[in-house]
Design an enzyme around this catalytic site. Sequence first.
Site, PDB file in Angstrom:
ATOM      1  N   GLU A  23      42.005  31.344  40.113  1.00  0.00           N
ATOM      2  CA  GLU A  23      43.401  31.774  40.061  1.00  0.00           C
ATOM      3  C   GLU A  23      44.256  31.128  38.973  1.00  0.00           C
ATOM      4  OE1 GLU A  23      45.003  31.277  44.004  1.00  0.00           O
ATOM      5  OE2 GLU A  23      44.084  33.137  44.724  1.00  0.00           O
ATOM      6  N   GLU A  69      38.632  36.041  48.120  1.00  0.00           N
ATOM      7  CA  GLU A  69      39.523  35.573  49.182  1.00  0.00           C
ATOM      8  C   GLU A  69      40.300  36.787  49.684  1.00  0.00           C
ATOM      9  OE1 GLU A  69      42.133  32.404  48.078  1.00  0.00           O
ATOM     10  OE2 GLU A  69      40.596  31.352  46.918  1.00  0.00           O
TER      11      GLU A  69
END
Length: 363
Positions: free
Chosen positions: A211, A308
């Site tokens: 991320e 995720e």
Amino acid sequence: MINLKGLFLLIAVFIVAGIDAAAFSKESLRERALTFNYGGVKVRGVNLGGWLVLEPWITPSIFDSVPGAIDEYTLCSNLGLAACQSKLSAHWDTFITESDFHQIAAAGMNHVRIPIGHWGVKPYAPYAFGQLEYLNRAITWARAAGLKVWIDLHGAPGSQNGFDNSGWRDHLEWQNGNNVQLTVEVIWELANRYARGGDNDVVTAIEVLNEPMGPRLDINRIKQFWKDGWGAIREISDIAVVIGDAFYDPGYWNGFMTNGFSHVILDTHHYEVFNDGQLSLSTQDHINSACGFGRMLRGLDKWTVTGEWSAARTDCTKYLNGIGRGARWEGKLEGSSYHGNCGNRLSGSTSAYSAQDRSDSKA
């Protein structure tokens, strides 16, 4: 979000500047067949979040006992190295054990994604060190349980996103100084340890960085880093290399690293609670949103994994938005609007739910 930080599913040193895929010939790397068929078998796995990289919402008790700590950096800064080492060693010894791996396998999973910080690979003050010993154990446990391991670099020098899960909250300094090059060196070290030798039957993928905050960083430098990280791993092995969407629409990455780059996986994450618009959705709207996301992934040109995701519909979990910050659901996070009282949200056993609540929870 589940305790082990979410399931993830398949839905569809040599450091150089300006890495060129053509520079890595078949003869220049230790070629091997992938030991997991990412092109034909679904990845069903569990993130071992909160273990080797701390996240306050996963282990609030660790942070509640250290005033002023908001992330792993400040935890160790406030405790001092010796006390932090002792505290985290006890955590690493008990938070995840071999029995967890067998439970994961028994539930039908085939992967574990294991986050680790740069400080766990190369010592970096003030962080505690020793995480690789536990990563080694995890690989042994995964082999015994019949699981594959996806190593995920979750925190980079300077922080790539400013989140507490990067190890250093409220900082976004990854592209400053030589931090990016240091990150590539960490990736090379991970590949050298786990993709070269006897562990590459279990370690089937390395994620070069979790991320990075693309909209607030130089996206062209992120793209170059994806290539350089791939090149660092390719010097060692033909293991799968995972890049992220960097908070861009996954379709943005179509056409990128498709020619001359082998075994590239795109990791994209999906949540339904991190803005007011999402929190305003009805149950059916949430279902439609998730299904639309799945349909969109069918049009991507790479192996794609939702590394995720969560079916949670509020951000009421303690410390989910960070220590000292409230929930959007209650309008307590800066810039958010009130949607309801977190104390009224469903929790506990579904046996106490109404028929409609049970149906919505299954959705």
